[in-house]
Design a protein around this motif. Sequence first.
Motif, PDB file in Angstrom:
ATOM      1  N   ARG A 232       0.830  -1.199   0.000  1.00  0.00           N
ATOM      2  CA  ARG A 232       0.000   0.000   0.000  1.00  0.00           C
ATOM      3  C   ARG A 232       0.869   1.256   0.000  1.00  0.00           C
ATOM      4  NH1 ARG A 232      -5.451  -0.941   1.718  1.00  0.00           N
ATOM      5  NH2 ARG A 232      -5.722  -3.161   2.088  1.00  0.00           N
ATOM      6  N   ILE A 233       1.977   1.211   0.752  1.00  0.00           N
ATOM      7  CA  ILE A 233       2.890   2.357   0.760  1.00  0.00           C
ATOM      8  C   ILE A 233       3.459   2.565  -0.645  1.00  0.00           C
ATOM      9  CG2 ILE A 233       5.004   3.308   1.737  1.00  0.00           C
ATOM     10  CD1 ILE A 233       4.474   1.437   4.167  1.00  0.00           C
ATOM     11  N   GLY A 234       3.832   1.437  -1.282  1.00  0.00           N
ATOM     12  CA  GLY A 234       4.358   1.523  -2.642  1.00  0.00           C
ATOM     13  C   GLY A 234       3.348   2.168  -3.582  1.00  0.00           C
ATOM     14  N   ILE A 235       2.076   1.817  -3.396  1.00  0.00           N
ATOM     15  CA  ILE A 235       1.034   2.402  -4.244  1.00  0.00           C
ATOM     16  C   ILE A 235       0.877   3.891  -3.930  1.00  0.00           C
ATOM     17  CG2 ILE A 235      -1.441   2.355  -4.732  1.00  0.00           C
ATOM     18  CD1 ILE A 235      -1.290  -0.698  -4.257  1.00  0.00           C
ATOM     19  N   ALA A 236       0.936   4.225  -2.640  1.00  0.00           N
ATOM     20  CA  ALA A 236       0.840   5.636  -2.253  1.00  0.00           C
ATOM     21  C   ALA A 236       1.966   6.440  -2.887  1.00  0.00           C
ATOM     22  CB  ALA A 236       0.878   5.773  -0.739  1.00  0.00           C
ATOM     23  N   ARG A 237       3.163   5.861  -2.880  1.00  0.00           N
ATOM     24  CA  ARG A 237       4.294   6.570  -3.461  1.00  0.00           C
ATOM     25  C   ARG A 237       4.097   6.761  -4.963  1.00  0.00           C
ATOM     26  NH1 ARG A 237       9.846   3.596  -3.107  1.00  0.00           N
ATOM     27  NH2 ARG A 237       8.670   2.177  -4.430  1.00  0.00           N
ATOM     28  N   ALA A 238       3.574   5.703  -5.620  1.00  0.00           N
ATOM     29  CA  ALA A 238       3.343   5.821  -7.055  1.00  0.00           C
ATOM     30  C   ALA A 238       2.285   6.885  -7.349  1.00  0.00           C
ATOM     31  CB  ALA A 238       2.921   4.475  -7.629  1.00  0.00           C
ATOM     32  N   LEU A 239       1.315   7.018  -6.429  1.00  0.00           N
ATOM     33  CA  LEU A 239       0.236   7.993  -6.640  1.00  0.00           C
ATOM     34  C   LEU A 239       0.670   9.419  -6.329  1.00  0.00           C
ATOM     35  CD1 LEU A 239      -2.926   6.372  -5.044  1.00  0.00           C
ATOM     36  CD2 LEU A 239      -2.566   6.903  -7.445  1.00  0.00           C
ATOM     37  N   ALA A 240       1.755   9.575  -5.583  1.00  0.00           N
ATOM     38  CA  ALA A 240       2.104  10.869  -5.017  1.00  0.00           C
ATOM     39  C   ALA A 240       2.150  11.977  -6.068  1.00  0.00           C
ATOM     40  CB  ALA A 240       3.444  10.775  -4.290  1.00  0.00           C
ATOM     41  N   LEU A 241       2.720  11.688  -7.216  1.00  0.00           N
ATOM     42  CA  LEU A 241       2.934  12.752  -8.198  1.00  0.00           C
ATOM     43  C   LEU A 241       1.794  12.863  -9.202  1.00  0.00           C
ATOM     44  CD1 LEU A 241       6.732  12.174  -8.839  1.00  0.00           C
ATOM     45  CD2 LEU A 241       5.674  13.856  -7.367  1.00  0.00           C
ATOM     46  N   GLU A 242       0.630  12.330  -8.837  1.00  0.00           N
ATOM     47  CA  GLU A 242      -0.544  12.363  -9.711  1.00  0.00           C
ATOM     48  C   GLU A 242      -0.225  11.836 -11.103  1.00  0.00           C
ATOM     49  OE1 GLU A 242      -2.663  16.065  -9.610  1.00  0.00           O
ATOM     50  OE2 GLU A 242      -1.775  16.550  -7.690  1.00  0.00           O
ATOM     51  N   PRO A 243       0.190  10.586 -11.204  1.00  0.00           N
ATOM     52  CA  PRO A 243       0.533  10.045 -12.518  1.00  0.00           C
ATOM     53  C   PRO A 243      -0.723   9.731 -13.311  1.00  0.00           C
ATOM     54  CG  PRO A 243       0.643   8.320 -10.899  1.00  0.00           C
ATOM     55  CD  PRO A 243       0.267   9.567 -10.157  1.00  0.00           C
ATOM     56  N   GLU A 244      -0.535   9.484 -14.601  1.00  0.00           N
ATOM     57  CA  GLU A 244      -1.665   9.067 -15.433  1.00  0.00           C
ATOM     58  C   GLU A 244      -1.586   7.593 -15.760  1.00  0.00           C
ATOM     59  OE1 GLU A 244      -1.863  12.236 -18.601  1.00  0.00           O
ATOM     60  OE2 GLU A 244      -0.651  13.113 -17.003  1.00  0.00           O
ATOM     61  N   LEU A 245      -0.349   7.077 -15.760  1.00  0.00           N
ATOM     62  CA  LEU A 245      -0.169   5.651 -16.041  1.00  0.00           C
ATOM     63  C   LEU A 245       0.639   5.037 -14.905  1.00  0.00           C
ATOM     64  CD1 LEU A 245      -0.206   3.187 -18.020  1.00  0.00           C
ATOM     65  CD2 LEU A 245       1.926   4.075 -18.932  1.00  0.00           C
ATOM     66  N   ILE A 246       0.155   3.931 -14.376  1.00  0.00           N
ATOM     67  CA  ILE A 246       0.931   3.220 -13.363  1.00  0.00           C
ATOM     68  C   ILE A 246       1.242   1.828 -13.888  1.00  0.00           C
ATOM     69  CG2 ILE A 246       0.943   2.251 -11.040  1.00  0.00           C
ATOM     70  CD1 ILE A 246      -0.569   4.537 -10.044  1.00  0.00           C
ATOM     71  N   ILE A 247       2.509   1.491 -13.826  1.00  0.00           N
ATOM     72  CA  ILE A 247       2.923   0.153 -14.234  1.00  0.00           C
ATOM     73  C   ILE A 247       2.950  -0.711 -12.988  1.00  0.00           C
ATOM     74  CG2 ILE A 247       4.857  -1.182 -15.117  1.00  0.00           C
ATOM     75  CD1 ILE A 247       5.399   1.588 -16.702  1.00  0.00           C
TER      76      ILE A 247
END
Lengths: 287, 335
Positions: B166-181
């Motif tokens: 979940r932390i990893g997902i939070a970090r990926a979300l932090a910069l408001e991305p449009e694509l997440i791998i």
Amino acid sequence: MNMHQRILRLLRQKNLVIGGSFVAIIVLMAIFAPLIAPFDPVSDADLMRSEMRPDGTFIFGTDTHGRDVFSRVVYGARISLSVGLITQIINTFIGVSLGLLAGYWGGKTDDMIMGLTNIMLSIPVVVFALAIMASLGPGLINLYIALGLTNWSYSCRITRAQVLSAKKADYVKAAHSLGYGHIRIMFGQIMPNILGPVLVITTLGAAEAILLEAALSFLGLGAQPPTPSWGGMLSSARNQFFTAPWLSIFPGLAIFVTVLALNLFGDGLRDILDPRNKAKNVGSKPK
Amino acid sequence: MSKPDIFPNPLPLLSVKNLCVNFGSSAHPIRAVNDVSLSIRRGETLALVGESGCGKTTTGMAVCGLQNLTSGSISFDGKSLQDDASMTHAEQFAYRKRIQIVFQDPNSSLNPRMNLATTLEQPLRLHGATKVEAQQRADWLLEKVGLNPKHKNRFPHEFSGGQRQRIGIARALALEPELIICDEAVSALDVSVQAQIINLLVDIQEEFGLSYLFISHDLAVVEHIADRIAVMYLGKIVEEAPWDKLFSNPQHPYTKTLLSAIPVPDPRRVRPDRINITSEIPNPISPPSGCSFHPRCPAVMPQCNIDAPKLEALSDTHFIACPPAVKRHQAGGEA
């Protein structure tokens, strides 16, 4: 894990506790030398009491010039510890910087830096230090420089090896994709994770530097008389070894205890900083 | 679970064309990714499935710029992501943050020496947020992924595997991305935790209109999240179809084999339709001639070891790389 448990875990490491206490005692001795030493190590000379056996007043006896050996040993800790500290700061700085560069960039940079460390490793340390001292001239400052420049190859190699494994970790990839720059990744992400083994090497290296300082001072290249340094004291005591053995025994003992303490401390650090060891300790928590 | 098949922007968000990634010496390269093309629209989830070593992770790494391409192109939102003169360093920096990644191993994906606050706030600060903004956003992110913001001062080893993911997902979300791998984002987790993380991923996708490139070897997981599925084998895409079509009507023999290998919950039940393949995955240094699946293919034809098959369209959305199957399909009419 709270602070209390952490301290308990540290106390279970005998090497660390014994080595650490001795190191602490020696450090305190060096800092509070003027309060501990009953006499001035240099100016309280009196030829009338030259080479007296250890007794109640002069617990380590007196030397050829009638100076108190105990006071000189206490003050000598300042020289030895400063050599250990300063040379290791220089060594670690050079070694970690070059190791980070080599491990992180790889390729030609790596080849060049590793070539340099291999050259450094192939030259005996004493010979190299002697060569630098010979060109710079004797003296304490030059000794710092000479020893600081000779022994960085170990921390360089350790750092490089650690970086090679750390840079493949997913958190480094994540940092790349978050837009971190190379410098920030090297120093902010990778470096904190590799400092454990470097710290161990540094501690063990400090012991080695203290021995080398003693050796170079023994050869007359280190701190110059009348500055009290353990190696220098041994050097000037060698003619009186059979007539006044306390002149060599006590400085020798001081070197021995300091080096042993630093080595034990380094070994203890290695034990607690080993990640496998840590995992074992964390895993053994009662469920 | 079906999703509305309405994507307002017809232009793909991500478009990968003829991607090749080779490893090793140029004389004897290992073709980890060999001529892969794919596209992802806004809000869509494309799942990339295949065995270990088929190149799906390498494809993901190439998309987020962590792997150099040998050839091919990747464009994101209409702009090429390659290092060319058309983009300044600052532009690349800005683009970079629109593609983020969630890793497989929650133990290695978080820096063990950084607490949660630093892990989440540092990248925000790096991209220009003030200290207060970064703190507020980190709290908000933690709440979004179901963690307590009060635990911000803890270190990764103080969390469970699912929490770390979940932390990893939070970090990926932090910069408001449009694509997440999502690179095998749930493979390292227990099945119950897998379900939670999948649900979290679906929820945040709906909330933020994210696109996913969901890399997995687990078809049972993919079924719950993918809009479209691309099946990879030895560096190539062999079949690509919407998830319902792929599950109900797989055409490529390899896809059929994979689907028949999905375990059933009852240990006494033997799947009558299971297709067993016995041999190992071929060595990618010297892949088999023609179709690289032919040595293991249960429906192999004489011509299969001669021509390397290309992706052909069975319908608008269904593509396979298997000429005999295409022929069978055409003979049998629309399936």
